[in-house]
Enzyme design. Sequence first.
Site, short mmCIF file in Angstrom:
data_model
loop_
_atom_site.label_atom_id
_atom_site.label_comp_id
_atom_site.label_asym_id
_atom_site.label_seq_id
_atom_site.Cartn_x
_atom_site.Cartn_y
_atom_site.Cartn_z
N SER A 135 0.82 -1.23 0.00
CA SER A 135 0.00 0.00 0.00
C SER A 135 0.85 1.27 0.00
O SER A 135 1.91 1.32 0.62
CB SER A 135 -0.86 -0.02 1.27
OG SER A 135 -1.38 1.26 1.53
N GLU A 137 0.18 3.63 1.75
CA GLU A 137 0.25 4.05 3.15
C GLU A 137 1.64 3.78 3.74
O GLU A 137 2.04 4.41 4.71
CB GLU A 137 -0.80 3.31 3.98
CG GLU A 137 -2.20 3.88 3.86
CD GLU A 137 -2.32 5.29 4.42
OE1 GLU A 137 -2.09 5.48 5.62
OE2 GLU A 137 -2.64 6.20 3.64
N TYR A 158 -1.64 -0.05 10.59
CA TYR A 158 -1.89 -0.70 9.29
C TYR A 158 -0.66 -0.57 8.40
O TYR A 158 -0.18 -1.55 7.82
CB TYR A 158 -3.11 -0.04 8.62
CG TYR A 158 -3.27 -0.42 7.16
CD1 TYR A 158 -3.85 -1.63 6.78
CD2 TYR A 158 -2.83 0.44 6.14
CE1 TYR A 158 -3.99 -1.99 5.44
CE2 TYR A 158 -2.96 0.09 4.80
CZ TYR A 158 -3.54 -1.12 4.46
OH TYR A 158 -3.67 -1.47 3.12
P1 NDP Z 1 -11.33 -4.86 1.49
O1 NDP Z 1 -11.31 -4.36 2.88
O2 NDP Z 1 -12.47 -4.51 0.58
O3 NDP Z 1 -11.21 -6.45 1.50
C1 NDP Z 1 -10.39 -7.11 2.41
C2 NDP Z 1 -10.56 -8.61 2.23
O4 NDP Z 1 -9.74 -9.26 3.21
C3 NDP Z 1 -11.99 -9.11 2.48
O5 NDP Z 1 -12.24 -10.19 1.61
C4 NDP Z 1 -11.92 -9.59 3.91
O6 NDP Z 1 -12.89 -10.58 4.22
C5 NDP Z 1 -10.54 -10.20 3.91
N1 NDP Z 1 -10.01 -10.41 5.25
C6 NDP Z 1 -10.05 -9.59 6.32
N2 NDP Z 1 -9.50 -10.17 7.40
C7 NDP Z 1 -9.09 -11.40 6.99
C8 NDP Z 1 -8.48 -12.49 7.65
N3 NDP Z 1 -8.20 -12.46 8.95
N4 NDP Z 1 -8.20 -13.60 6.92
C9 NDP Z 1 -8.52 -13.67 5.62
N5 NDP Z 1 -9.12 -12.66 4.94
C10 NDP Z 1 -9.40 -11.55 5.63
O7 NDP Z 1 -9.93 -4.41 0.83
P2 NDP Z 1 -9.60 -4.07 -0.70
O8 NDP Z 1 -10.22 -5.07 -1.57
O9 NDP Z 1 -9.85 -2.63 -0.92
O10 NDP Z 1 -8.02 -4.24 -0.70
C11 NDP Z 1 -7.40 -5.50 -1.00
C12 NDP Z 1 -6.00 -5.52 -0.43
O11 NDP Z 1 -5.23 -4.45 -0.98
C13 NDP Z 1 -5.91 -5.32 1.09
O12 NDP Z 1 -4.81 -6.07 1.54
C14 NDP Z 1 -5.63 -3.84 1.25
O13 NDP Z 1 -4.98 -3.59 2.46
C15 NDP Z 1 -4.74 -3.60 0.05
N6 NDP Z 1 -4.75 -2.28 -0.51
C16 NDP Z 1 -5.94 -1.68 -0.87
C17 NDP Z 1 -5.94 -0.46 -1.49
C18 NDP Z 1 -7.21 0.23 -1.88
O14 NDP Z 1 -7.18 1.44 -2.14
N7 NDP Z 1 -8.33 -0.48 -1.97
C19 NDP Z 1 -4.67 0.25 -1.80
C20 NDP Z 1 -3.49 -0.49 -1.40
C21 NDP Z 1 -3.55 -1.70 -0.79
P3 NDP Z 1 -14.38 -10.17 4.73
O15 NDP Z 1 -15.14 -9.80 3.49
O16 NDP Z 1 -14.85 -11.41 5.38
O17 NDP Z 1 -14.21 -9.01 5.65
P1 GDR Z 2 -6.91 5.50 3.38
O1 GDR Z 2 -8.44 5.62 2.91
O2 GDR Z 2 -6.75 5.75 4.83
O3 GDR Z 2 -6.12 6.36 2.44
O4 GDR Z 2 -6.62 3.96 3.13
P2 GDR Z 2 -9.70 6.34 3.56
O5 GDR Z 2 -10.69 6.47 2.46
O6 GDR Z 2 -10.13 5.68 4.81
O7 GDR Z 2 -9.12 7.80 3.96
C1 GDR Z 2 -8.62 8.70 2.97
C2 GDR Z 2 -8.41 10.07 3.62
O8 GDR Z 2 -9.68 10.63 3.93
C3 GDR Z 2 -9.61 11.21 5.22
N1 GDR Z 2 -10.96 11.28 5.80
C4 GDR Z 2 -11.74 10.24 6.13
N2 GDR Z 2 -11.55 8.92 5.96
C5 GDR Z 2 -12.56 8.09 6.36
N3 GDR Z 2 -12.43 6.78 6.17
N4 GDR Z 2 -13.71 8.56 6.94
C6 GDR Z 2 -13.92 9.89 7.13
O9 GDR Z 2 -14.95 10.30 7.65
C7 GDR Z 2 -12.90 10.77 6.69
N5 GDR Z 2 -12.77 12.13 6.70
C8 GDR Z 2 -11.60 12.42 6.16
C9 GDR Z 2 -8.67 10.28 5.97
O10 GDR Z 2 -8.18 10.93 7.15
C10 GDR Z 2 -7.62 10.03 4.90
O11 GDR Z 2 -6.66 11.05 4.91
C11 GDR Z 2 -7.09 3.29 1.97
C12 GDR Z 2 -7.35 1.82 2.34
O12 GDR Z 2 -7.97 1.19 1.25
C13 GDR Z 2 -6.03 1.11 2.64
O13 GDR Z 2 -6.28 -0.28 2.79
C14 GDR Z 2 -5.09 1.32 1.47
O14 GDR Z 2 -3.86 0.69 1.72
C15 GDR Z 2 -4.87 2.80 1.23
O15 GDR Z 2 -6.14 3.39 0.92
C16 GDR Z 2 -3.96 3.07 0.03
#
Ligand code: NDP
Ligand code: GDR
Length: 352
Positions: A135, A137, A158
Amino acid sequence: MVKRALITGITGQDGAYLTEFLLAKGYAVHGMLRRASSFNTDRIDHLYHDPHVKGANLTLHYGDLADGTVLRRVLEKVEPDEVYNLGAQSHVKVSFEVPEYTADVDALGTLRALEALRDHVAHSGRQVRFYQAGSSEMFGGAKPPQNEKTPFEPRSPYAASKAAAHWYAVNYREAYNLFICNGILFNHESPRRGETFVSRKVTRAAGRIKEGLQDKLFLGNLEARRDWGFAGDYVEAMWLMLQQVKPDDYVVATGASHSVRQLVEIAFGELGLDWQKHVELDARYLRPTEVDALEGDASKARKLLGWQPKMDFATLIKLMVTHDLDLAQQEKTLRRAGYESPARGAASTGVG
Ligand code: NDP
Ligand code: GDR
């Protein structure tokens, strides 16, 4: 030969897009599913067919990244060509509430999967390619634009867990000559995005406000900047990494960043709403340590993978707003018909 892929986190946003993508390429897809007391397969239900149906190509296995034995067993059973490790406790703010669990799943869970991979490859002599979902992050406090050479400065449990997973993956690649790639993906969103991430929280609220189902939206830091792309584009980059001759690590991003404030303006503007009448600050949504600005430099992925994003920010937000307006209209119709069910997930939105 039909290729087999194993996906952890198949029920998440990316898991659903990746499954669609791989099925369309003719893969047999296997996914790891967590047992839950309510259904958690909404995002992949349209892809699943009963195994008795001819041509059914999606198989689900119960498992959890906290359980190394099951990971090992599923890997041995499936014998995949490619593993995509997407499973994670993926919410940054929530990771401050549950840091130990986040480390267990995101860092140690990856280590467990890598240990299973190492042993499976050694026993079977098979080649298995492994994608690790890293990520942006992990860059945390580092100044934008960030690329593969930018040092990590994680600012949350995280991010620290994902950074540990990244280095485990690098070490296993070097120590055991395994084909492992780290994707360093910047934020990517879609109509399937979890409703406590800011993009979806905003587009859900805009639709419900437009339909008169709610009046206020409570947010945290409006000044944070993120590089937001479309999840459908990003899963292609994951797959491309595993098709290369050599394993490597890649940043995946659009190269453009926007503030949360701009996101809100565009989403509400799309529906002709004045966001300032509806949006209020709630300190509960501020993070103890914030990541101020992320903007990715994906020139390596562009050059070596031939990858580039197809959807721009404004189109992405419009897509999400249109989808969520439709959801709000359905909710209103149900209410008019006498179904007074609360908004979906109402109890869990307080954390994100
Ligand atoms: P989601 O939160 O939508 O999905 C996470 C998935 O992980 C779900 O299927 C969830 O299952 C599963 N999960 C959670 N806990 C466990 C566990 N203990 N064992 C096995 N599976 C588990 O995430 P995204 O699809 O958005 O992201 C996919 C991956 O990419 C994650 O690793 C995230 O951290 C990473 N990532 C995401 C980004 C983004 O912007 N979306 C950017 C960079 C990295 P359940 O449905 O049961 O909760
Ligand atoms: P992020 O996504 O932390 O970048 O992680 P999120 O959408 O939660 O936050 C983005 C930014 O928005 C600000 N923010 C808020 N965020 C949330 N969730 N709720 C609020 O009410 C709110 N108000 C302001 C946050 O402070 C932050 O700066 C996501 C996840 O998908 C991670 O798993 C992934 O790795 C990174 O993106 C890349």
